[in-house]
Design an enzyme around this catalytic site. Structure first.
Site, PDB file in Angstrom:
ATOM      1  N   LYS A  42      30.532  14.126  17.042  1.00 22.54           N
ATOM      2  CA  LYS A  42      30.358  12.775  16.554  1.00 22.54           C
ATOM      3  C   LYS A  42      30.043  11.806  17.688  1.00 22.54           C
ATOM      4  CE  LYS A  42      34.429  13.277  14.262  1.00 22.54           C
ATOM      5  NZ  LYS A  42      35.692  12.797  13.655  1.00 22.54           N
ATOM      6  N   ASP A 101      29.664  17.781  30.093  1.00 28.02           N
ATOM      7  CA  ASP A 101      30.914  17.852  30.852  1.00 28.02           C
ATOM      8  C   ASP A 101      31.067  19.280  31.398  1.00 28.02           C
ATOM      9  OD1 ASP A 101      33.423  16.735  31.729  1.00 28.02           O
ATOM     10  OD2 ASP A 101      34.413  17.668  30.028  1.00 28.02           O
TER      11      ASP A 101
END
Ligand code: IMP
Ligand code: MG
Length: 181
Positions: A42, A101
């Site tokens: 999201k 990440d």
């Protein structure tokens, strides 16, 4: 400023300017290619809404929702909660992501979409935290908004426990805000 934010890392203005620049590059890249632009839910929703309007070529929009099986840390055990619905075989596909990440999510997403045999597959991430990359991940983003230090950031779509997504900037969360949750 929201009082759990230690520091604003990227202001609304900086984000907006960078998205305009990326938009010019992506417009050149996808001219005449009718790309499918896939957002990874999201965290990407805010970036997606702004970015897509700066890609000034006809395109189709779609979304994938993936998450790790366990906990809040990305584990590498990914699960598809929602797959794309547009048929991307032989199409030019651009993945939009909020943050690169450890790379587990993007690596998984990339391989999943490659399996569907697109004509091309590229990645545009708003943020990149290269210091966190899991060894063994060789994937690179084709377009990066900002390379950031190894800090946990929230806002502009990014969350901590589903909060802070609606902040208009990217901020560094105070350590106290983690510890109390
Ligand atoms: P990955 O570790 O590259 O697989 O990233 C997985 C997901 O973790 C990202 O799509 C984000 O939703 C989330 N994430 C990673 N770093 C941060 C951060 O600094 N703030 C908020 N969410 C993050
Ligand atoms: Mg998240």
């Amino acid at each position: 400023m929201e009082n759990n934010i230690k520091e604003i890392l990227l202001t609304e203005e900086q984000i907006k300017n960078r998205i305009k620049e990326l938009g010019e590059e992506l417009t050149r890249e996808y001219e005449g290619k009718d790309p499918v632009v896939i957002g990874v839910l999201k965290g990407v929703v805010v970036f997606y809404a702004d970015m897509i309007r700066e890609i000034k070529v006809p395109c189709q929009m779609d979304f994938m929702w993936i998450s790790s099986y366990a906990g809040t840390q990305s584990t590498g055990n990914m699960e598809i909660k929602r797959d794309v619905t547009v048929d991307i075989k032989d199409r030019h596909v651009l993945i939009l992501e909020d943050i690169f990440d450890t790379g587990n999510s993007l690596d998984y997403t990339y391989r999943h979409l490659m399996f569907k045999q697109p004509a091309s597959l590229k990645i545009c991430t708003l943020l990149d935290k290269p210091d966190r990359r899991r060894p063994g991940i060789t994937l690179k983003a084709d377009y990066t908004g900002f390379t950031i230090p190894n800090e946990f950031v929230v806002g502009y779509g990014l969350d901590f426990n589903e909060h802070y997504r609606n902040l208009p900037y990217v901020g560094i969360l105070k350590p106290e805000a983690y510890e109390t949750k």
